[in-house]
Write a protein that holds these residues in place. Structure first.
Motif: not given
Length: 458
Positions: A186-188, A437-442, A444-447
């Protein structure tokens, strides 16, 4: 009804809702109820069950947030009128510099989000977010959206939040390992969310202007125009640490309840007490009682003035409560109509790698019916049998991937979307252009971080 028909109904209902709210300018609450009713009828919910379904959706949502939103709004109003919000914001602005305060508040939001539901945590820190925006003369979304995405990241992945805990039980994943690895990942992810929010907000404000919207001005105009050591009631501004304690105390009590529920045996005599004190409503009431004395009585406010200040918070709280409840109604209708199940079955039949399948199914369910917790539980249930053949660590990674799938694609069928847009004073269209947009990008990054980590530790 066929899967294709259900998915088409969901897509059309969302487009109709957007049209009514954005183009027709219909009240969001009325639009949500109207579209929910139409969707329920078209989707085949028996006519005599339509209204009970709407009431159930409203009740399940409001039952968990009404007390919290009401008490949180009153506490925030007490802090605002006493001069505490801008005093706190001014203190940290001078201490850290304006450019660092957004990062500082976001880090605080990340930490607060670990034991506290994202809805509750954001409601508690909302007055501080507005205070910082007032002092820096900036739009509240500059502070609110980075804080919200950091809190949401831990909400969907890290125990003791209900989604990841229940999914861990379904997948037979180790909760301790889930907590440790989930926090690390969750940090990165939160860092990506922070910079994504800063970038999206900057681009958005470059188009619409950096000044607060008319709706957010209504919220911030209740604060004094200039931070000053003397407030309009002729008293010195509250001590910064007193104001901080009014935020920290309810959070600490909620954490106490969470920790005790985890470590104490079920027959412990203190468990019931800790659960009562740790309930968000109780925790906020304790903080409000302190504010009643420290911000009211000690400042020589009359009892009548204190009551008037408290009552003045309720109109704004009522709007937030009703619109959020409307979002819950819409999500309930989509869930009861079978849209979520139809979508999940379709995706589950595609034969994707199990971790990717978990992420995609959770993301699609999140977009379709709004609730992150429902998306997590449904995805975990669909993959439970397939996940049984993997190692303990890999099941934990699947659990985390599902959580990050439920992080993204937050929009009009998500009750938290309505809380954010109302507290930050932004339109539905702007909420989709920024928060979605912010939640979607975040997510995908988490995955991606989870996928990479699984190659080394699973």
């Amino acid at each position: 009804m066929s899967t294709t028909a259900l998915l088409c109904i969901a897509a059309v209902s969302i487009m109709l809702l957007l049209f009514l709210v954005i183009k027709v300018k219909l009240s969001a609450f009325v639009a949500l109820l109207l579209v929910s009713m139409i969707t329920a009828i078209i989707a085949g919910i028996p006519i005599d069950k339509v209204m009970p379904t709407l009431i159930a959706g409203m009740g399940s949502t409001l039952g968990s947030i009404t007390i919290i939103v009401g008490l949180g709004a009153i506490l925030g109003r007490m802090i605002e009128v006493s001069g505490g919000a801008e005093a706190l914001a001014n203190y940290f602005s001078k201490l850290l510099g304006i450019s660092r305060t957004v990062a500082a508040v976001t880090i605080a939001g990340f930490i607060l989000g670990i034991p506290i539901f994202v809805d509750v945590g954001f409601i508690i820190v909302a007055p501080i977010v507005l205070g910082f925006a007032k002092v820096s003369k900036s739009n509240p979304i500059s502070y609110g959206l980075p804080v919200a995405v950091a809190m949401l990241a831990v909400h969907v992945v890290v125990p003791p939040h209900p989604g990841p805990v229940a999914a861990a039980n379904i997948l037979n994943a180790d909760v301790g390992m889930l907590t440790l690895i989930g926090l690390i990942l969750c940090v990165p992810t939160a860092i990506v969310g922070f910079f994504t929010a800063r970038f999206v907000v900057k681009r958005h404000l470059a188009k619409v202007g950096s000044h607060p919207s008319e709706d957010s001005k209504v919220l911030m105009d209740e604060l004094p125009d200039e931070p000053a050591p003397i407030t309009p009631d002729g008293m010195a501004a509250p001590n910064v640490w007193l104001v901080m304690s009014l935020v920290i105390i309810p959070i600490g009590l909620i954490m106490l309840g969470t920790v005790c529920n985890t470590i104490l045996p079920k027959d412990s005599s203190f468990l019931g007490v800790s659960q009562f004190l740790g309930a968000p409503g109780t925790a906020l009431m304790v903080a409000l009682a302190i504010a009643f004395y420290a911000l009211g009585i000690r400042r020589n406010w009359s009892l009548g003035k204190i009551g008037n200040v408290m009552d003045s918070a309720l109109p704004t709280a009522a709007v937030v409560i009703l619109v959020t409840g409307g979002g819950g109604v819409f999500g309930k209708v989509l869930s009861e109509s079978g849209v979520g199940t139809a979508l999940a079955d379709t995706l589950n039949s595609l034969g994707l790698p199990i971790m990717l399948a978990g992420f995609v199914i959770a993301a699609a369910l999140r977009a379709a019916q709004g609730s992150a917790t429902v998306a997590i539980l449904t995805a975990a249930g669909l993959l439970a049998d397939a996940a049984a053949g993997y190692s303990d660590t890999y099941r934990v990674m699947i659990n985390i991937a599902i959580g990050f799938g439920a992080l993204g694609f937050s929009h009009i069928n998500d009750s938290f979307f309505w809380i954010l847009t109302r507290y930050l004073g932004i339109s539905v269209g702007d909420g989709i252009k920024t928060w979605t947009v912010i939640t979607s990008v975040t997510g995908i990054a988490g995955f991606i971080f989870t996928w990479i980590a699984s190659m080394f530790i699973a």
